[in-house]
Design a protein around this motif. Structure first.
Motif, PDB file in Angstrom:
ATOM      1  N   TYR A 154       0.855  -1.192   0.000  1.00 16.06           N
ATOM      2  CA  TYR A 154       0.000   0.000   0.000  1.00 16.06           C
ATOM      3  C   TYR A 154       0.890   1.241   0.000  1.00 16.06           C
ATOM      4  O   TYR A 154       1.719   1.419   0.893  1.00 16.06           O
ATOM      5  N   GLY A 155       0.719   2.089  -1.012  1.00 20.00           N
ATOM      6  CA  GLY A 155       1.579   3.259  -1.131  1.00 20.00           C
ATOM      7  C   GLY A 155       0.843   4.572  -1.098  1.00 20.00           C
ATOM      8  O   GLY A 155       1.357   5.585  -1.568  1.00 20.00           O
ATOM      9  N   GLY A 156      -0.369   4.585  -0.506  1.00 21.50           N
ATOM     10  CA  GLY A 156      -1.190   5.780  -0.564  1.00 21.50           C
ATOM     11  C   GLY A 156      -1.138   6.677   0.649  1.00 21.50           C
ATOM     12  O   GLY A 156      -1.880   7.652   0.724  1.00 21.50           O
ATOM     13  N   MET A 157      -0.258   6.376   1.627  1.00 27.62           N
ATOM     14  CA  MET A 157      -0.261   7.175   2.857  1.00 27.62           C
ATOM     15  C   MET A 157       1.005   8.015   2.976  1.00 27.62           C
ATOM     16  O   MET A 157       2.112   7.544   2.743  1.00 27.62           O
ATOM     17  N   GLN A 158       0.826   9.288   3.340  1.00 28.46           N
ATOM     18  CA  GLN A 158       1.941  10.167   3.676  1.00 28.46           C
ATOM     19  C   GLN A 158       1.567  10.985   4.903  1.00 28.46           C
ATOM     20  O   GLN A 158       0.405  11.340   5.096  1.00 28.46           O
ATOM     21  N   ASP A 159       2.570  11.262   5.738  1.00 25.00           N
ATOM     22  CA  ASP A 159       2.327  12.105   6.915  1.00 25.00           C
ATOM     23  C   ASP A 159       3.330  13.244   6.956  1.00 25.00           C
ATOM     24  O   ASP A 159       4.464  13.114   6.508  1.00 25.00           O
ATOM     25  N   ASN A 160       2.883  14.381   7.463  1.00 24.12           N
ATOM     26  CA  ASN A 160       3.703  15.590   7.548  1.00 24.12           C
ATOM     27  C   ASN A 160       3.801  16.063   8.984  1.00 24.12           C
ATOM     28  O   ASN A 160       2.829  16.021   9.735  1.00 24.12           O
TER      29      ASN A 160
ATOM     30  N   GLY B  79       7.566  21.283  27.168  1.00 27.54           N
ATOM     31  CA  GLY B  79       8.235  19.997  27.364  1.00 27.54           C
ATOM     32  C   GLY B  79       7.391  18.806  26.982  1.00 27.54           C
ATOM     33  O   GLY B  79       7.870  17.681  27.050  1.00 27.54           O
ATOM     34  N   ASP B  80       6.141  19.030  26.591  1.00 32.82           N
ATOM     35  CA  ASP B  80       5.271  17.927  26.162  1.00 32.82           C
ATOM     36  C   ASP B  80       5.461  17.667  24.665  1.00 32.82           C
ATOM     37  O   ASP B  80       4.638  18.032  23.832  1.00 32.82           O
ATOM     38  N   GLU B  81       6.573  17.064  24.286  1.00 36.01           N
ATOM     39  CA  GLU B  81       6.879  16.771  22.893  1.00 36.01           C
ATOM     40  C   GLU B  81       6.833  15.259  22.690  1.00 36.01           C
ATOM     41  O   GLU B  81       7.775  14.549  23.040  1.00 36.01           O
ATOM     42  N   LEU B  82       5.741  14.787  22.168  1.00 33.94           N
ATOM     43  CA  LEU B  82       5.521  13.359  21.974  1.00 33.94           C
ATOM     44  C   LEU B  82       5.937  12.982  20.558  1.00 33.94           C
ATOM     45  O   LEU B  82       5.384  13.504  19.582  1.00 33.94           O
ATOM     46  N   ALA B  83       6.910  12.087  20.425  1.00 40.07           N
ATOM     47  CA  ALA B  83       7.401  11.672  19.114  1.00 40.07           C
ATOM     48  C   ALA B  83       6.771  10.334  18.720  1.00 40.07           C
ATOM     49  O   ALA B  83       6.793   9.373  19.498  1.00 40.07           O
ATOM     50  N   LEU B  84       6.206  10.278  17.515  1.00 37.31           N
ATOM     51  CA  LEU B  84       5.563   9.070  16.989  1.00 37.31           C
ATOM     52  C   LEU B  84       6.277   8.643  15.713  1.00 37.31           C
ATOM     53  O   LEU B  84       6.678   9.480  14.900  1.00 37.31           O
ATOM     54  N   TYR B  85       6.428   7.350  15.530  1.00 35.07           N
ATOM     55  CA  TYR B  85       7.033   6.863  14.286  1.00 35.07           C
ATOM     56  C   TYR B  85       6.123   7.187  13.106  1.00 35.07           C
ATOM     57  O   TYR B  85       4.896   7.128  13.206  1.00 35.07           O
ATOM     58  N   SER B  86       6.738   7.503  11.975  1.00 35.36           N
ATOM     59  CA  SER B  86       5.987   7.932  10.797  1.00 35.36           C
ATOM     60  C   SER B  86       5.947   6.830   9.742  1.00 35.36           C
ATOM     61  O   SER B  86       6.487   5.731   9.927  1.00 35.36           O
ATOM     62  N   ALA B  87       5.359   7.170   8.597  1.00 34.57           N
ATOM     63  CA  ALA B  87       5.286   6.227   7.478  1.00 34.57           C
ATOM     64  C   ALA B  87       6.655   5.941   6.882  1.00 34.57           C
ATOM     65  O   ALA B  87       6.813   4.979   6.137  1.00 34.57           O
ATOM     66  N   GLU B  88       7.663   6.763   7.195  1.00 34.55           N
ATOM     67  CA  GLU B  88       9.003   6.594   6.631  1.00 34.55           C
ATOM     68  C   GLU B  88       9.925   5.810   7.553  1.00 34.55           C
ATOM     69  O   GLU B  88      11.108   5.646   7.238  1.00 34.55           O
ATOM     70  N   GLU B  89       9.436   5.324   8.684  1.00 35.55           N
ATOM     71  CA  GLU B  89      10.279   4.609   9.631  1.00 35.55           C
ATOM     72  C   GLU B  89      10.832   3.318   9.017  1.00 35.55           C
ATOM     73  O   GLU B  89      10.125   2.554   8.380  1.00 35.55           O
ATOM     74  N   GLY B  90      12.122   3.090   9.244  1.00 36.31           N
ATOM     75  CA  GLY B  90      12.726   1.823   8.874  1.00 36.31           C
ATOM     76  C   GLY B  90      13.024   1.688   7.390  1.00 36.31           C
ATOM     77  O   GLY B  90      12.929   2.625   6.606  1.00 36.31           O
ATOM     78  N   ASP B  91      13.402   0.466   7.014  1.00 37.52           N
ATOM     79  CA  ASP B  91      13.726   0.193   5.620  1.00 37.52           C
ATOM     80  C   ASP B  91      12.461  -0.227   4.877  1.00 37.52           C
ATOM     81  O   ASP B  91      11.352  -0.128   5.398  1.00 37.52           O
ATOM     82  N   SER B  92      12.634  -0.700   3.651  1.00 36.51           N
ATOM     83  CA  SER B  92      11.475  -0.959   2.786  1.00 36.51           C
ATOM     84  C   SER B  92      10.617  -2.124   3.238  1.00 36.51           C
ATOM     85  O   SER B  92       9.497  -2.290   2.749  1.00 36.51           O
ATOM     86  N   LEU B  93      11.089  -2.957   4.181  1.00 38.82           N
ATOM     87  CA  LEU B  93      10.270  -4.071   4.667  1.00 38.82           C
ATOM     88  C   LEU B  93       9.785  -3.865   6.098  1.00 38.82           C
ATOM     89  O   LEU B  93       9.124  -4.737   6.652  1.00 38.82           O
TER      90      LEU B  93
END
Length: 533
Positions: free
Chosen positions: A34-40, A226-240
């Motif tokens: 699935y290649g239809g998702m992007q996050d900013n 100081g409330d900076e919550l970091a979430l993994y995005s659609a670009e996390e990790g390698d292609s698998l």
């Protein structure tokens, strides 16, 4: 692999259709079928000013809230995230029954907080990471960022997509949130699910429009420094990579079905099965899904079809498809990220945050562990545009695992552990690998059979089993099967003692003849009948 396979064939209208009862679950993970998702990641101050005027679409995380205070600018920017899920692979006439969005926390905060999920009225262009494509340069014309939905073209009603209204012509977001997830210190995953979210997805799917989400901390939490919550995005990790990326799960069924099939499946790991062909009865739209039992993995699902004596190639059934066939067939492969023996494993990794040196001077390392527990390190080749790639031909059948690490930035990065399965699907390729193994045994300079088996035995056992499973009974007894079996015996002799003489159809016949002659002679001389010889 164990669970329930569901197959639906449907049309927009049909006289012999029945109410749809087959339940499907579509699990959408960016980058995997699935290649239809992007996050900013967008950031700025409530009055539209900003410190870092960039468009971040390609970073491995997005952030919500505010960072630590600094006297340099008087306050820290507010950070929010935009999700755009386009081409959601659910039929437009589907009845959506449940939706959930799961996000994985990269770095938490000290206090509890509420994370809000809103419907966004205005669409946007996620862009490619600013003028330089590096996620830190100013936005290119038309790209989304904090002050504007489209840079130089369309402003947000209020900066940061902040204006709430039921009127989509004037509002940035709806006044009522679609869902909320409560964060507690130590929480690793956030789950959003509600009737409102399900209803929103139903409406957007029916109109073939993208899902547009805004993620933010609640207003009161956004005002806490100081409330900076970091979430993994659609670009996390390698292609698998999959487990850390956003996941959208949609449960649905079609209102009418022409073909409906549900079947329980229990298939050994590493094996595949082709299910019987099913008549299509005029259906041209197809959906195939699999609901695994608790603790089991999903299989790789493929379909093919045909008509008038012809047959299509196997194709992925990860998303619903349209085809005009007389029959359809499903193939299940009990494997994760399957790689055929003799083909290359390939992986690509991207990260634009490289502050200390040129990207092509950096080391991005893939750390592999093969099915025998042996570790292999490969350095990725720099392919340009902040991307590194690795490719090699794995020789050992079975489950491999790997992770990627680098120190392009601080702190040093290590990806999740990813697995892939190397499977054999061609007896000729297996024979080639057996010959390669024999050559490596011969050139190893090992003389002790035990040492040879400890070095090469695990690989040999897997090749032997795979080769036998690829042969039919007729092929096993054919010249090709005899060739395979004889070569296996030769290598087995190199790894241990030679086998005793094996009975064949010919020498079994000779032995039976000798036994009959002995029995007749005993009867003639001693008068004893030995009927059982």
């Amino acid at each position: 692999m164990s669970g329930t396979l569901a197959l639906s064939g449907f049309v927009t209208a049909a006289h012999d259709a029945v109410p749809g009862a087959t339940q499907h679950t579509s699990l959408l993970v960016p980058g995997l079928d699935y290649g239809g998702m992007q996050d900013n990641d967008i950031r700025g101050f409530p009055n539209g000013r900003w410190v870092h005027g960039w468009n971040q679409v390609g970073q491995r995380h997005v952030r919500l809230g505010r960072g630590l205070a600094t006297s340099r600018f008087g306050e820290m920017e507010i950070m929010r995230a935009l999700h755009r899920w386009d081409d959601v692979p659910v039929p437009a006439n589907a009845v959506v029954t449940q939706v959930s969005l799961e996000l994985v926390v990269e770095a938490g905060i000290e206090d509890a907080a509420d994370v809000m999920l809103y419907e966004v009225h205005r669409d946007w262009n996620p862009g490619s990471g600013g003028l330089q494509g590096d996620n830190t340069s100013p936005p290119a014309p038309g790209e989304v960022w904090w002050p504007e939905a489209a840079h130089g073209e369309v402003e947000w009603g209020l900066p940061g997509a902040s204006f709430a209204s039921d009127d989509p012509e004037v509002g940035d977001v709806a006044p009522l949130a679609l869902a909320t997830a409560h964060y507690e210190p130590g929480t690793s995953r956030l789950m959003f699910s509600s009737a409102a979210l399900t209803g929103y997805v139903q409406r957007r799917v029916a109109s073939s429009k993208p899902l547009l989400f805004l993620l933010k901390l609640s207003d009161s939490d956004e005002d806490l420094v100081g409330d900076e919550l970091a979430l993994y995005s659609a670009e996390e990790g390698d292609s698998l990579s999959a487990s850390r990326r956003p996941k959208l799960k949609v449960k649905w069924h079609v209102p009418i079905e022409v073909v409906s099939l549900e079947q329980g499946v229990l298939l050994e790991h590493g094996r595949s099965v082709e299910l019987p062909k099913v008549p299509t009865k005029g259906a041209k739209h197809w959906a195939v899904s699999f609901q695994p039992r608790l603790g089991y993995e999903r299989p790789d699902i493929e379909v093919r079809g045909g008509s008038a004596g012809s047959s299509s190639e196997w194709r992925s059934a990860a998303i619903p498809l349209e085809a005009d066939w007389d029959w359809i067939q499903v193939r299940l492969v009990s494997a994760r990220n399957p790689v055929a023996l003799g083909t290359a494993f390939e992986s690509e990794f991207a990260d634009t945050w490289v502050p200390d040196a040129k990207p092509d001077d950096q080391r991005v390392i893939w750390h592999f562990t093969d099915p025998l527990g042996r570790e292999i390190e490969l350095r990725g080749s720099y392919e340009g545009q902040f991307r590194w790639r690795v490719a090699f031909h794995p020789k050992v059948l079975g489950r491999w695992s790997y992770f990627v690490d680098h120190d392009l930035n601080w702190p040093p990065y290590r990806s999740e552990q990813v697995v892939f399965d190397v499977l054999a699907d061609d007896i000729t390729i297996v024979l080639d690998h057996i010959e390669d193994l024999a050559e490596r045994i011969e050139t190893s300079n090992l003389t002790n059979p035990l040492a040879k088996f400890e070095t090469f035995g695990g690989e040999f056992l897997r090749l032997e089993r795979a080769g036998i499973q690829l042969l039919t009974p007729e092929e096993f007894r054919s010249e090709r099967g005899v060739q395979f079996s004889s070569r296996v015996d030769e290598i087995r002799g190199e790894l241990g003692e030679g086998l005793p003489e094996q009975p064949t159809a010919y020498n079994r016949k000779i032995r039976r003849s000798i036994k009959r002659d002995i029995a007749r002679e005993i009867n003639r001389v001693l008068g004893i009948h030995l009927d059982k010889l």
